[in-house]
Design a protein around this motif. Structure first.
Motif, PDB file in Angstrom:
ATOM      1  N   LYS A 119      -4.536 -11.464 -10.147  1.00  0.00           N
ATOM      2  CA  LYS A 119      -5.259 -11.407 -11.421  1.00  0.00           C
ATOM      3  C   LYS A 119      -4.416 -12.022 -12.538  1.00  0.00           C
ATOM      4  O   LYS A 119      -4.919 -12.781 -13.369  1.00  0.00           O
ATOM      5  N   ASP A 122      -4.245 -15.806 -12.039  1.00  0.00           N
ATOM      6  CA  ASP A 122      -5.514 -16.427 -12.432  1.00  0.00           C
ATOM      7  C   ASP A 122      -5.610 -16.548 -13.949  1.00  0.00           C
ATOM      8  O   ASP A 122      -6.031 -17.584 -14.474  1.00  0.00           O
ATOM      9  N   SER A 123      -5.218 -15.494 -14.651  1.00  0.00           N
ATOM     10  CA  SER A 123      -5.276 -15.518 -16.115  1.00  0.00           C
ATOM     11  C   SER A 123      -4.339 -16.577 -16.679  1.00  0.00           C
ATOM     12  O   SER A 123      -4.717 -17.345 -17.565  1.00  0.00           O
TER      13      SER A 123
END
Length: 190
Positions: A119, A122-123
């Motif tokens: 996560k 991805d950010s």
């Protein structure tokens, strides 16, 4: 980051090929290490399963301490599982274009939680992509600023100025051009 994004940033084809080759070799190295660790992990699990099992009848005095061999195998399995997670995180970061110090900074906070690391990666990758897109757009605008329009115009009609071709057409007259009052006088007098 893909080939088109690199080309849009103004890199030459040779530079793009070099970057893509470096990225591929980094990813392949990580994948090979992951495969090797998975094989070793499987072998260690098989050794534990093939170890002699305790007697199914309950022992009146339970043995709280596992034997040294089992403890060593368990520790090695845990270590390999941690290493696999770290390598999975590195591979995922490499897929998203995060390498070197960037990836190590992200990995420092996510040593054992693959999903949380994904996560975060991805950010970060989205932020980098957005910045690169904005930079490419700004560069494109900068390059286009001041270039002439294909039709030769300036992109608008400031004020009430007429284009040159309209002014030219209005100035053309056939024969002598009489003023408006003399034309009225001619028709009224006759």
């Amino acid at each position: 980051m893909n080939r088109e994004q690199l080309l849009a940033m103004g890199l030459t084809e040779e530079q793009v090929n070099s970057i893509m080759a470096m990225h591929g070799s980094a990813t392949q190295g990580l994948q090979a290490t992951i495969a090797q660790n998975n094989t070793e992990l499987t072998n260690l699990r098989n050794q534990i399963q093939s170890a002699p099992q305790p007697n199914p009848t309950p022992d009146p005095t339970p043995n709280p301490e596992p034997d040294d061999n089992t403890r060593a195998l368990q520790e090695r399995i845990e270590q390999l599982e941690r290493e696999n997670v770290q390598k999975d995180i590195r591979a995922y970061a490499a897929e998203k274009g995060l390498t070197g110090e960037q990836a190590e900074s992200v990995l420092a906070g996510f040593q054992t939680d693959l999903e949380a690391a994904k996560k975060a990666i991805d950010s970060i990758a989205q932020i980098i992509s957005d910045k690169e897109t904005a930079a490419a757009t700004a560069k494109e605008q900068e390059l286009l600023k001041g270039t002439p329009n294909p039709g030769g115009g300036t992109g608008g009609n400031p004020g009430n100025d007429k284009p040159e071709d309209v002014k030219n057409a209005e100035s053309i007259s056939f024969g002598s051009k009489a003023d408006e009052q003399s034309t009225k006088d001619y028709y009224v007098l006759k």
